[in-house]
Write an enzyme that holds these catalytic residues in place. Structure first.
Site, mmCIF file in Angstrom:
data_model
loop_
_atom_site.group_PDB
_atom_site.id
_atom_site.type_symbol
_atom_site.label_atom_id
_atom_site.label_comp_id
_atom_site.label_asym_id
_atom_site.label_seq_id
_atom_site.Cartn_x
_atom_site.Cartn_y
_atom_site.Cartn_z
ATOM 1 C CG ASP A 44 -2.129 0.862 1.077
ATOM 2 O OD1 ASP A 44 -3.227 0.298 0.871
ATOM 3 O OD2 ASP A 44 -2.002 2.104 1.155
ATOM 4 C CG ASP A 70 2.896 5.523 -6.277
ATOM 5 O OD1 ASP A 70 1.976 4.967 -6.927
ATOM 6 O OD2 ASP A 70 3.185 6.727 -6.389
ATOM 7 C CB VAL A 71 0.468 0.256 -7.962
ATOM 8 C CG1 VAL A 71 0.313 -0.674 -6.773
ATOM 9 C CG2 VAL A 71 -0.727 1.185 -8.099
ATOM 10 C CB SER A 150 -15.327 -0.287 -11.592
ATOM 11 O OG SER A 150 -16.491 0.495 -11.362
ATOM 12 C CE1 TYR A 164 -12.260 3.939 -10.297
ATOM 13 C CE2 TYR A 164 -14.467 3.766 -11.221
ATOM 14 C CZ TYR A 164 -13.485 3.308 -10.369
ATOM 15 O OH TYR A 164 -13.722 2.207 -9.579
ATOM 16 C CE LYS A 168 -10.973 0.798 -11.172
ATOM 17 N NZ LYS A 168 -10.274 -0.212 -10.364
HETATM 18 P P1 NAP Z 1 -9.943 2.879 -0.717
HETATM 19 O O1 NAP Z 1 -10.870 2.695 0.447
HETATM 20 O O2 NAP Z 1 -9.558 4.255 -1.120
HETATM 21 O O3 NAP Z 1 -8.635 1.990 -0.473
HETATM 22 C C1 NAP Z 1 -7.660 1.932 -1.476
HETATM 23 C C2 NAP Z 1 -6.311 1.667 -0.857
HETATM 24 O O4 NAP Z 1 -5.327 1.741 -1.926
HETATM 25 C C3 NAP Z 1 -5.904 2.729 0.159
HETATM 26 O O5 NAP Z 1 -5.198 2.144 1.226
HETATM 27 C C4 NAP Z 1 -5.009 3.648 -0.673
HETATM 28 O O6 NAP Z 1 -4.096 4.396 0.113
HETATM 29 C C5 NAP Z 1 -4.294 2.644 -1.551
HETATM 30 N N1 NAP Z 1 -3.681 3.277 -2.714
HETATM 31 C C6 NAP Z 1 -4.095 4.372 -3.389
HETATM 32 N N2 NAP Z 1 -3.232 4.684 -4.366
HETATM 33 C C7 NAP Z 1 -2.245 3.759 -4.315
HETATM 34 C C8 NAP Z 1 -1.063 3.566 -5.055
HETATM 35 N N3 NAP Z 1 -0.699 4.407 -6.027
HETATM 36 N N4 NAP Z 1 -0.269 2.508 -4.742
HETATM 37 C C9 NAP Z 1 -0.598 1.673 -3.727
HETATM 38 N N5 NAP Z 1 -1.698 1.821 -2.972
HETATM 39 C C10 NAP Z 1 -2.525 2.858 -3.257
HETATM 40 O O7 NAP Z 1 -10.565 2.209 -2.045
HETATM 41 P P2 NAP Z 1 -11.723 1.115 -2.214
HETATM 42 O O8 NAP Z 1 -13.032 1.812 -2.229
HETATM 43 O O9 NAP Z 1 -11.491 -0.002 -1.287
HETATM 44 O O10 NAP Z 1 -11.436 0.644 -3.724
HETATM 45 C C11 NAP Z 1 -10.508 -0.398 -4.000
HETATM 46 C C12 NAP Z 1 -10.612 -0.764 -5.478
HETATM 47 O O11 NAP Z 1 -11.945 -1.133 -5.793
HETATM 48 C C13 NAP Z 1 -10.233 0.381 -6.427
HETATM 49 O O12 NAP Z 1 -9.538 -0.146 -7.538
HETATM 50 C C14 NAP Z 1 -11.596 0.910 -6.858
HETATM 51 O O13 NAP Z 1 -11.557 1.535 -8.116
HETATM 52 C C15 NAP Z 1 -12.390 -0.372 -6.903
HETATM 53 N N6 NAP Z 1 -13.842 -0.140 -6.787
HETATM 54 C C16 NAP Z 1 -14.365 0.415 -5.648
HETATM 55 C C17 NAP Z 1 -15.727 0.630 -5.575
HETATM 56 C C18 NAP Z 1 -16.364 1.217 -4.339
HETATM 57 O O14 NAP Z 1 -17.572 1.535 -4.371
HETATM 58 N N7 NAP Z 1 -15.658 1.348 -3.227
HETATM 59 C C19 NAP Z 1 -16.558 0.329 -6.675
HETATM 60 C C20 NAP Z 1 -15.982 -0.216 -7.822
HETATM 61 C C21 NAP Z 1 -14.620 -0.446 -7.870
HETATM 62 P P3 NAP Z 1 -4.489 5.941 0.478
HETATM 63 O O15 NAP Z 1 -5.804 5.872 1.197
HETATM 64 O O16 NAP Z 1 -3.356 6.395 1.319
HETATM 65 O O17 NAP Z 1 -4.610 6.668 -0.841
#
Ligand code: NAP
Length: 265
Positions: A44, A70-71, A150, A164, A168
């Site tokens: 992360d 950082d990916v 997504s 986004y 995706k």
């Molecule tokens: P989240 O709560 O923001 O968690 C994402 C995690 O990834 C956080 O710990 C974040 O760190 C970390 N991160 C961000 N940028 C990064 C990078 N460059 N390198 C490494 N780690 C990084 O997100 P989430 O809602 O769980 O979403 C996770 C995935 O599911 C994403 O790909 C998102 O597009 C997908 N998704 C989510 C939803 C939804 O409704 N939640 C719906 C469809 C798809 P920081 O917080 O420090 O930035």
């Protein structure tokens, strides 16, 4: 992999990398994997959060270790693979979950933000997949790559997510093409398309939307979910466990929609 009828979801002893695994959907996945006896590198951008996540799972049965990555950085894939091999001896499963979703209308979009979204959500995922697959080929064993896409890979949810949605949509087609490329090596590449999931990332201000505006957006979104509730990280984690397990050994290049029926409306 051999599946026993008793537990076709057995991933005990497997070694995995989960990007963005410190919170939200990623942490839900890490939790399920550790509970199932897999060892996980929580990769992360926030090292403190990743370490706190690993600490929460110290009782196992699988092990969890934290690393900062950082990916979007060019060497991220190699670094994650190196860490997983050093800690656990191999890489059997990669979950590309890290992603950002700033809501900014395209008419107000700056090129730098557009690039950032693509660099994290698509290019980072692609090159982490490349590094993990190269290691899996070296190991001479089958492997699993699971990409968190997504429902926006298939249909736009709202204005403000053009970058986004482009990223995706790209994840979906990358998943299919890379699945084709690495199938001869026994590496399976699949995706999951979550709908609206309540996470740390969806609970604060996003892009140009304030926390309050975001709550309104989510409220409207919820009205359109046939199952009548937002998803939880574990709703995605359970399907990720399925794809990582021998239960999904004849699936590749697929995307599973997990959205409470949202796309039916
Ligand atoms: P989240 O709560 O923001 O968690 C994402 C995690 O990834 C956080 O710990 C974040 O760190 C970390 N991160 C961000 N940028 C990064 C990078 N460059 N390198 C490494 N780690 C990084 O997100 P989430 O809602 O769980 O979403 C996770 C995935 O599911 C994403 O790909 C998102 O597009 C997908 N998704 C989510 C939803 C939804 O409704 N939640 C719906 C469809 C798809 P920081 O917080 O420090 O930035």
């Amino acid at each position: 992999m051999t599946a026993t009828l008793k537990n076709p979801f057995d991933i005990s002893g497997k070694n995995a990398i989960v990007t963005g695994g410190a919170m939200g959907i990623g942490f839900g996945i890490v939790k399920r994997f550790v509970e199932a006896g897999a060892n996980v590198v929580i990769a992360d951008i926030d090292l403190n959060a990743a370490e706190a996540a690993a600490k929460k799972l110290a009782e196992g049965p699988g092990k969890a270790v934290a690393m900062r990555v950082d990916v979007s950085q060019e060497d991220a894939g190699d670094k994650m693979v190196e860490k997983c091999v050093k800690e656990f001896g191999s890489v059997d499963i990669l979950v590309n979950n890290a992603g950002i979703f700033p809501s900014v209308p395209m008419l107000e979009m700056e090129p730098a933000l557009f690039d950032k979204v693509i660099a994290i959500n698509l290019k980072g995922l692609a090159f982490a997949s490349k590094a993990a697959a190269a290691q899996m080929i070296k190991q001479g064993k089958e492997g699993k790559i699971i990409n968190i896409a997504s429902i926006d890979s298939l249909h736009p949810s709202m204005v403000g997510l053009a970058a986004y949605d482009a990223s995706k949509g790209g994840v979906l087609m990358f998943t299919k093409n890379f699945a084709l490329e690495v199938a001869p090596h026994g590496i399976l590449v699949n995706a999951i398309a979550p709908g609206g999931i309540t996470t740390e990332g969806t609970s604060g201000p996003i892009g140009s939307l304030t926390k309050e505006q975001m709550e309104q957006v989510l409220d409207q979104f919820k009205q359109l979910i046939p199952l009548g509730r937002m998803g939880e990280p574990d709703d995605i984690a359970k399907v990720t466990l399925f794809l990582a397990s021998p239960a999904a050994d004849y699936m590749t290049g697929e995307m599973i929609v997990v959205d409470g029926g949202r796309l039916l409306k």
